[in-house]
Design a protein around this motif. Structure first.
Motif, mmCIF file in Angstrom:
data_model
loop_
_atom_site.group_PDB
_atom_site.id
_atom_site.type_symbol
_atom_site.label_atom_id
_atom_site.label_comp_id
_atom_site.label_asym_id
_atom_site.label_seq_id
_atom_site.Cartn_x
_atom_site.Cartn_y
_atom_site.Cartn_z
ATOM 1 N N GLU A 185 13.110 32.246 26.068
ATOM 2 C CA GLU A 185 13.023 32.899 27.375
ATOM 3 C C GLU A 185 11.632 32.729 27.969
ATOM 4 O O GLU A 185 11.471 32.526 29.178
ATOM 5 C CB GLU A 185 13.366 34.387 27.236
ATOM 6 C CG GLU A 185 14.835 34.663 26.944
ATOM 7 C CD GLU A 185 15.748 34.161 28.034
ATOM 8 O OE1 GLU A 185 15.353 34.240 29.228
ATOM 9 O OE2 GLU A 185 16.853 33.671 27.711
ATOM 10 N N GLN A 242 18.381 38.613 16.395
ATOM 11 C CA GLN A 242 17.274 37.781 16.864
ATOM 12 C C GLN A 242 16.039 38.624 17.193
ATOM 13 O O GLN A 242 14.908 38.192 16.975
ATOM 14 C CB GLN A 242 17.707 36.967 18.079
ATOM 15 C CG GLN A 242 18.725 35.884 17.777
ATOM 16 C CD GLN A 242 18.273 34.951 16.673
ATOM 17 O OE1 GLN A 242 17.120 34.529 16.639
ATOM 18 N NE2 GLN A 242 19.187 34.629 15.753
ATOM 19 N N GLN A 243 16.267 39.831 17.692
ATOM 20 C CA GLN A 243 15.137 40.709 18.040
ATOM 21 C C GLN A 243 14.402 41.218 16.801
ATOM 22 O O GLN A 243 13.224 41.570 16.876
ATOM 23 C CB GLN A 243 15.647 41.899 18.857
ATOM 24 C CG GLN A 243 16.083 41.526 20.263
ATOM 25 C CD GLN A 243 16.856 42.645 20.946
ATOM 26 O OE1 GLN A 243 16.952 43.760 20.418
ATOM 27 N NE2 GLN A 243 17.412 42.349 22.107
ATOM 28 N N ASN A 244 15.095 41.257 15.681
ATOM 29 C CA ASN A 244 14.504 41.832 14.472
ATOM 30 C C ASN A 244 14.084 40.800 13.427
ATOM 31 O O ASN A 244 13.476 41.159 12.414
ATOM 32 C CB ASN A 244 15.491 42.819 13.839
ATOM 33 C CG ASN A 244 15.586 44.110 14.613
ATOM 34 O OD1 ASN A 244 14.788 45.025 14.432
ATOM 35 N ND2 ASN A 244 16.559 44.196 15.522
ATOM 36 N N GLY A 249 15.895 32.950 21.165
ATOM 37 C CA GLY A 249 15.441 34.310 21.457
ATOM 38 C C GLY A 249 14.304 34.367 22.469
ATOM 39 O O GLY A 249 14.285 33.641 23.464
ATOM 40 N N ASP A 250 13.361 35.260 22.218
ATOM 41 C CA ASP A 250 12.285 35.525 23.168
ATOM 42 C C ASP A 250 11.429 34.289 23.431
ATOM 43 O O ASP A 250 10.955 34.073 24.543
ATOM 44 C CB ASP A 250 11.383 36.651 22.653
ATOM 45 C CG ASP A 250 12.131 37.978 22.597
ATOM 46 O OD1 ASP A 250 13.131 38.109 23.308
ATOM 47 O OD2 ASP A 250 11.708 38.863 21.827
ATOM 48 N N GLU A 251 11.229 33.465 22.391
ATOM 49 C CA GLU A 251 10.408 32.268 22.554
ATOM 50 C C GLU A 251 11.009 31.340 23.603
ATOM 51 O O GLU A 251 10.295 30.764 24.427
ATOM 52 C CB GLU A 251 10.264 31.540 21.219
ATOM 53 C CG GLU A 251 9.454 32.311 20.187
ATOM 54 C CD GLU A 251 9.286 31.545 18.883
ATOM 55 O OE1 GLU A 251 9.574 30.335 18.885
ATOM 56 O OE2 GLU A 251 8.878 32.146 17.885
ATOM 57 N N ALA A 281 22.075 39.430 19.374
ATOM 58 C CA ALA A 281 20.830 39.801 20.053
ATOM 59 C C ALA A 281 19.987 40.722 19.162
ATOM 60 O O ALA A 281 18.766 40.557 19.057
ATOM 61 C CB ALA A 281 21.141 40.499 21.371
ATOM 62 N N PHE A 282 20.654 41.673 18.499
ATOM 63 C CA PHE A 282 19.947 42.589 17.599
ATOM 64 C C PHE A 282 19.283 41.811 16.467
ATOM 65 O O PHE A 282 18.123 42.056 16.114
ATOM 66 C CB PHE A 282 20.923 43.611 17.018
ATOM 67 C CG PHE A 282 20.309 44.506 15.974
ATOM 68 C CD1 PHE A 282 19.673 45.686 16.346
ATOM 69 C CD2 PHE A 282 20.358 44.165 14.627
ATOM 70 C CE1 PHE A 282 19.089 46.508 15.379
ATOM 71 C CE2 PHE A 282 19.778 44.981 13.659
ATOM 72 C CZ PHE A 282 19.147 46.154 14.046
#
Length: 406
Positions: A135, A47-49, A131-133, A44-45
């Motif tokens: 979601e 993918q967030q960065n 990741g965010d895309e 998760a870290f």
């Protein structure tokens, strides 16, 4: 078997009388380096960065870059290198290392309760639908679509529960009937939820608990503690894992015994012990077929002691008189002998890789005969021995690295 090829390198070294003062044992570490919050938190870290490189995004290039780094005694990460890359990418490697350098400290490797400097591999996944895309895409699904996915997920979980119960009970007939009964529905789901689609991502999220429960019911464990159940792990039972760990310890003890004798300078016992291990090594090669899940798990268990053996078995740095020098003729001879040794190491490694035991044994026997001459020509502690070791070291290190690769 690749992870066992290092054994051949140790047999070659053992005949030359190279020694050192440190006699540290090489048991398997109790715990390997880990991200404190777990594998999923690490992913998760990452993918967030991640900043997806523009070229790869425009070309639709995806894939996973593996970054290898050292985990120091205090858990600090250092010495980042690319272990494997994605073909066709131009910016993935640099971005993967940049993100990994932002990761905080790991929990270090432990051996006998004490921190041990070791390495770890970090997978950096570049996925345009991750990741965010993803979601955000899921959030755009209509209520009707979400309700339909929920219904399909419930149906799939029901299928898993029934077939798992049949498998655990050993009722093959019932399992076959259930599989046949549900097959059309499974085919429909596969067509309905293509890989990497938004709907499939939501479907997988809803069915993940059922999958984990199925693995648990069947006695399948998450062996690497990453919270994920891979196909490789699913093929192994707790009983198999226990047996693999036992064999891994035996291999490490073999290496340790050879090194202990080597450090004591007892070449006769070293050669005798090396030969006594040959039947066991042949047995292990048959037990762990090349490319199998069994072999890969054995490599994972053996890798720490092999890596430590490599790091803790440096060539001797002899102290010599400042006025002692080698003649051009002596240097030429040393280079010739070093080339012979490197060639033999490569030939033996190639023979073992191809499974040609006869050729491997023949080459090893040939080398052992030549070893006696080397011992006479290169007295322990002399400048000639030091020069020979310097020239041969890269070959041995490359052989060891090759033995550790998956």
């Amino acid at each position: 078997m690749k992870s066992l090829l290092l054994y051949a390198a140790f047999v070659l070294i053992s005949s030359l009388g190279f020694a050192q003062a440190d006699t540290t044992m090489f048991p398997l570490p109790k715990d390997y380096p880990k991200y404190p919050e777990g594998r999923q938190a690490l992913d998760a870290f990452i993918q967030q960065n991640i900043v997806y490189p523009e070229y790869e995004k425009s070309m639709g290039i995806e894939g996973t870059v593996v970054v290898r780094c050292d985990v120091e005694l205090d858990g600090t990460l250092s010495n980042f290198i690319i272990e494997s890359t994605v073909e066709g990418s131009v910016g993935f490697d640099a971005e993967a290392i940049r993100v990994c350098q932002k990761i905080g400290k790991f929990t270090p490797c432990l051996r006998n309760g004490k921190p041990l400097a070791f390495f770890t591999d970090i997978q950096v996944k570049f996925d345009l639908n991750n990741g965010d895309e993803m979601e955000m895409a899921i959030a755009k699904l209509s209520k009707k679509e979400l309700k339909e996915i929920e219904k399909d997920a419930k149906w799939f979980c029901d299928y898993l529960a029934k077939t798992t119960d049949a498998q655990v009970a050993g009722d093959e007939e019932k399992y076959a009937k259930l599989t046949s009964k549900y097959q059309k529905g499974l085919d429909a789901l596969q067509a309905k939820y293509p890989l990497k689609s938004t709907k499939n991502a939501q479907f997988e999220k809803l069915t993940k608990p059922c999958m984990e429960e199925m693995f648990k019911s069947m006695g399948i464990v998450d062996t690497d503690g990453d919270g994920l159940y891979t196909q490789e792990e699913a093929e192994l039972t707790p009983k198999e894992l226990k047996e693999i760990e036992k064999d891994a310890k035996d291999i490490c003890e073999m290496i340790n015994d050879i090194v202990e004798l080597q450090l004591a300078g007892d070449t006769i016992k070293t050669e005798a012990l090396s030969k006594s291990f040959e039947p066991k090594m042949v047995e292990l090669q048959k037990k762990y077929p090349k490319g199998s899940a069994l072999e890969k798990k054995l490599e994972e268990f053996v890798k720490p002691c092999l890596e430590e053996a490599k790091n803790r078995f440096p060539m001797v740095q002899s102290q010599v008189q400042e006025d002692e020098k080698l003649t051009s003729r002596e240097i030429k001879r040393i280079k010739k002998d070093a080339k012979y040794m490197c060639d033999m190491i490569l030939k033996i490694m190639d023979a073992q890789r191809s499974g040609d035991e006869i050729k491997s044994k023949s080459l090893s026997d040939e080398f052992e005969k030549q070893a006696g001459t080397f011992q006479k020509n290169y007295p322990k502690g002399g400048l000639k021995e030091k020069e020979l070791e310097k020239l041969v070291r890269p070959c041995l290190e490359e052989a060891m690295k090759d033995a550790l690769r998956k």
